[in-house]
Design an enzyme around this catalytic site. Structure first.
Site, PDB file in Angstrom:
ATOM      1  N   SER A 214       0.997  -1.203  -0.003  1.00 31.40           N
ATOM      2  CA  SER A 214      -0.032  -0.242   0.164  1.00 31.40           C
ATOM      3  C   SER A 214       0.744   1.171  -0.117  1.00 31.40           C
ATOM      4  CB  SER A 214      -0.940  -0.169   1.236  1.00 31.40           C
ATOM      5  OG  SER A 214      -0.351  -0.411   2.317  1.00 31.40           O
TER       6      SER A 214
ATOM      7  N   HIS B 106      -2.799  -2.690  -5.790  1.00 30.49           N
ATOM      8  CA  HIS B 106      -3.195  -2.313  -4.519  1.00 30.49           C
ATOM      9  C   HIS B 106      -4.757  -2.367  -4.536  1.00 30.49           C
ATOM     10  CE1 HIS B 106      -3.455   0.865  -1.310  1.00 30.49           C
ATOM     11  NE2 HIS B 106      -3.640  -0.192  -0.657  1.00 30.49           N
TER      12      HIS B 106
ATOM     13  N   GLU C  33      -5.552   0.086  -7.449  1.00 31.66           N
ATOM     14  CA  GLU C  33      -4.601   1.006  -8.104  1.00 31.66           C
ATOM     15  C   GLU C  33      -3.305  -0.091  -8.669  1.00 31.66           C
ATOM     16  OE1 GLU C  33      -3.391   4.944  -5.348  1.00 31.66           O
ATOM     17  OE2 GLU C  33      -3.219   3.017  -4.102  1.00 31.66           O
TER      18      GLU C  33
ATOM     19  N   ASN D  47      -3.287   6.254  -0.609  1.00 33.02           N
ATOM     20  CA  ASN D  47      -2.600   6.588   0.887  1.00 33.02           C
ATOM     21  C   ASN D  47      -1.965   8.213   0.951  1.00 33.02           C
ATOM     22  OD1 ASN D  47      -3.659   4.513   2.395  1.00 33.02           O
ATOM     23  ND2 ASN D  47      -2.209   3.054   1.354  1.00 33.02           N
TER      24      ASN D  47
HETATM   25  N1  CAA Z   1     -18.014 -10.289   0.871  1.00 29.12           N
HETATM   26  C1  CAA Z   1     -17.529 -10.343   2.140  1.00 29.12           C
HETATM   27  N2  CAA Z   1     -18.007  -9.115   3.122  1.00 29.12           N
HETATM   28  C2  CAA Z   1     -18.741  -8.317   2.655  1.00 29.12           C
HETATM   29  C3  CAA Z   1     -19.306  -8.419   1.348  1.00 29.12           C
HETATM   30  C4  CAA Z   1     -18.870  -9.695   0.497  1.00 29.12           C
HETATM   31  N3  CAA Z   1     -19.300  -9.381  -0.859  1.00 29.12           N
HETATM   32  N4  CAA Z   1     -20.272  -7.378   1.142  1.00 29.12           N
HETATM   33  C5  CAA Z   1     -20.141  -6.665   2.471  1.00 29.12           C
HETATM   34  N5  CAA Z   1     -19.465  -7.293   3.214  1.00 29.12           N
HETATM   35  C6  CAA Z   1     -19.225  -7.144   4.766  1.00 29.12           C
HETATM   36  C7  CAA Z   1     -18.667  -5.602   4.839  1.00 29.12           C
HETATM   37  O1  CAA Z   1     -17.234  -5.299   4.761  1.00 29.12           O
HETATM   38  C8  CAA Z   1     -18.937  -5.333   6.293  1.00 29.12           C
HETATM   39  O2  CAA Z   1     -18.089  -5.845   7.244  1.00 29.12           O
HETATM   40  P1  CAA Z   1     -17.866  -5.573   8.380  1.00 29.12           P
HETATM   41  O3  CAA Z   1     -19.102  -6.180   9.273  1.00 29.12           O
HETATM   42  O4  CAA Z   1     -16.669  -6.323   8.873  1.00 29.12           O
HETATM   43  O5  CAA Z   1     -17.803  -4.145   8.523  1.00 29.12           O
HETATM   44  C9  CAA Z   1     -20.199  -6.227   6.239  1.00 29.12           C
HETATM   45  O6  CAA Z   1     -20.351  -7.292   5.289  1.00 29.12           O
HETATM   46  C10 CAA Z   1     -21.547  -5.335   6.305  1.00 29.12           C
HETATM   47  O7  CAA Z   1     -21.451  -4.825   5.034  1.00 29.12           O
HETATM   48  P2  CAA Z   1     -22.651  -3.690   4.512  1.00 29.12           P
HETATM   49  O8  CAA Z   1     -22.217  -3.446   3.092  1.00 29.12           O
HETATM   50  O9  CAA Z   1     -24.103  -4.156   4.766  1.00 29.12           O
HETATM   51  O10 CAA Z   1     -22.381  -2.587   5.481  1.00 29.12           O
HETATM   52  P3  CAA Z   1     -22.110  -1.240   5.575  1.00 29.12           P
HETATM   53  O11 CAA Z   1     -23.207  -0.629   4.796  1.00 29.12           O
HETATM   54  O12 CAA Z   1     -21.871  -0.650   7.028  1.00 29.12           O
HETATM   55  O13 CAA Z   1     -20.697  -1.001   4.828  1.00 29.12           O
HETATM   56  C11 CAA Z   1     -18.482  -0.883   4.491  1.00 29.12           C
HETATM   57  C12 CAA Z   1     -19.500  -1.564   5.096  1.00 29.12           C
HETATM   58  C13 CAA Z   1     -18.508  -1.328   2.860  1.00 29.12           C
HETATM   59  C14 CAA Z   1     -17.261  -1.353   4.949  1.00 29.12           C
HETATM   60  C15 CAA Z   1     -18.437   0.801   4.409  1.00 29.12           C
HETATM   61  O14 CAA Z   1     -18.634   1.070   5.800  1.00 29.12           O
HETATM   62  C16 CAA Z   1     -17.606   1.341   3.741  1.00 29.12           C
HETATM   63  O15 CAA Z   1     -17.439   1.458   2.501  1.00 29.12           O
HETATM   64  N6  CAA Z   1     -16.393   1.758   4.499  1.00 29.12           N
HETATM   65  C17 CAA Z   1     -15.366   2.817   4.006  1.00 29.12           C
HETATM   66  C18 CAA Z   1     -14.282   1.684   3.526  1.00 29.12           C
HETATM   67  C19 CAA Z   1     -13.014   2.178   3.026  1.00 29.12           C
HETATM   68  O16 CAA Z   1     -12.860   3.675   2.925  1.00 29.12           O
HETATM   69  N7  CAA Z   1     -12.209   1.546   2.586  1.00 29.12           N
HETATM   70  C20 CAA Z   1     -10.929   2.064   2.063  1.00 29.12           C
HETATM   71  C21 CAA Z   1     -10.038   2.044   2.837  1.00 29.12           C
HETATM   72  S1  CAA Z   1      -8.230   2.618   2.528  1.00 29.12           S
HETATM   73  C22 CAA Z   1      -7.622   1.211   1.912  1.00 29.12           C
HETATM   74  O17 CAA Z   1      -8.017   0.110   1.819  1.00 29.12           O
HETATM   75  C23 CAA Z   1      -6.129   1.165   1.219  1.00 29.12           C
HETATM   76  C24 CAA Z   1      -5.181   1.302   2.369  1.00 29.12           C
HETATM   77  O18 CAA Z   1      -4.046   0.913   1.528  1.00 29.12           O
HETATM   78  C25 CAA Z   1      -5.190   1.384   3.578  1.00 29.12           C
END
Ligand code: CAA
Length: 299
Positions: free
Chosen positions: A134, A155, A167, A205
């Site tokens: 990342s 990524h 990415e 990031n």
């Molecule tokens: N397979 C597996 N899990 C799934 C899924 C699928 N097809 N569909 C949904 N889920 C999971 C979700 O991840 C969520 O898990 P948790 O209980 O652990 O939170 C759960 O099922 C419920 O999903 P919902 O869509 O019903 O719930 P929600 O509406 O609360 O959305 C979310 C959850 C998608 C995480 C949302 O809150 C979101 O988009 N958050 C922001 C995530 C974000 O910004 N990610 C980028 C991070 S930065 C990065 O990744 C780069 C880095 O290098 C750090």
């Protein structure tokens, strides 16, 4: 291979091989990557350091697939087929038949370089090797490899089954053919490749981490409480999670590692992790995975 089995989107070299990929590292990201490839019909070789790490990975995969079933994006029959297409291994020889090998181990330069060298030594010489780093520059990770034309960064975002972009980080040495093959594979995953050059922190990031870090500094300064800061981002910027909630979700140790890595590359003070972030990591408060970060989570 029969005419109907040809995959015109892949180069001739890869077309002669089965629809098989390998993922090295059964952690949170590796499991998400494994899930999305299994879901579109690939065979996946998942490589872990030990039986225990693979067992833990399997548990994660089943939990994640359970969530997908609950959401209706997967059914029981498909899930069974996916698990049958998964091969767990701690032997790098098993990656030899894969068209793409994705390294998804800890965000640590030495560990990643070792894994990548090992992967190259055991991979088919036409296979593409990708790193899910990342923040570590691709040209540095590729330094120990013999064939850098077929090496690039992929990524993925967390949670992998849900987030659309990938990415695609290329170095000066990455070949046009490798870029085109990987773009087409990403297309089959239903995800969106975004071409990014090899700058520290890439795009995601270098934008996200200073944002999260500034939110932590605001909390440290007493500018608002954690709920207030997160509510501003959720309601004011329409983000699904506030920055503190998101930091807990990503892992505070991961956020710190990413910031340290970008700071080391750029020397720019805006990438120095805040004192509060460093302290929480030191105390083992890593966010959701440890049960406590900015918020407390039920185990
Ligand atoms: N397979 C597996 N899990 C799934 C899924 C699928 N097809 N569909 C949904 N889920 C999971 C979700 O991840 C969520 O898990 P948790 O209980 O652990 O939170 C759960 O099922 C419920 O999903 P919902 O869509 O019903 O719930 P929600 O509406 O609360 O959305 C979310 C959850 C998608 C995480 C949302 O809150 C979101 O988009 N958050 C922001 C995530 C974000 O910004 N990610 C980028 C991070 S930065 C990065 O990744 C780069 C880095 O290098 C750090």
């Amino acid at each position: 291979m029969a005419e109907e089995e040809q995959r015109p989107w892949l180069s001739a070299e890869l077309n002669n091989m089965a629809d098989e990929i390998s993922v090295i590292g059964p952690g949170h990201m590796g499991i998400g990557i494994t899930q999305v490839f299994l879901q579109v019909g690939y065979n996946v070789v998942l490589v872990g350091r030990s039986r225990e790490s693979l067992d833990k990975g399997m548990e994660r995969l089943k939990t994640s697939m359970g969530k997908a079933i609950k959401k209706g994006s997967l059914n029981e029959k498909e899930a069974e087929k996916m698990l049958n297409a998964l091969h767990l291994s701690s032997d790098y020889h098993d990656i030899a038949g894969s068209i793409l090998i994705i390294e998804a181990v800890s965000e640590n330069f030495d560990i990643k370089t070792d894994v990548l060298k090992n992967a190259e030594a055991h991979a088919n010489n036409t296979a593409i090797i990708a790193t899910n780093t990342s923040s570590i520059p691709i040209h540095k990770l590729g330094n120990g490899l013999k064939n850098r034309e077929r090496f690039l960064g992929m990524h993925f975002f967390n949670p992998v089954p849900v987030m659309k972009p990938i990415e695609l980080i290329i170095s000066k040495e990455t070949s046009e053919q490798a870029i085109s093959d990987v773009k087409n594979i990403i297309d089959k995953l239903g995800k969106t490749p975004v071409m990014v050059n090899d700058y520290p922190g890439f795009i995601a990031n270098r934008i996200l981490m200073p944002f999260i870090n500034e939110a932590i500094i605001a909390l440290e300064n007493g500018a608002a409480d954690k709920e207030g800061i997160d509510t501003i981002a959720k309601l004011g910027f329409n983000h699904p999670m506030g920055p503190l909630e998101l930091a807990d979700f990503i892992g505070l140790d991961v956020c710190k590692d990413i910031m340290d890595s970008i700071y080391m590359e750029t020397g720019n003070a805006k990438f120095i992790p805040s004192e509060l972030l460093s302290r929480l990591v030191k105390e083992g408060k890593l966010g959701r995975k440890s049960g406590e970060g900015f918020y407390i989570y039920k185990k």
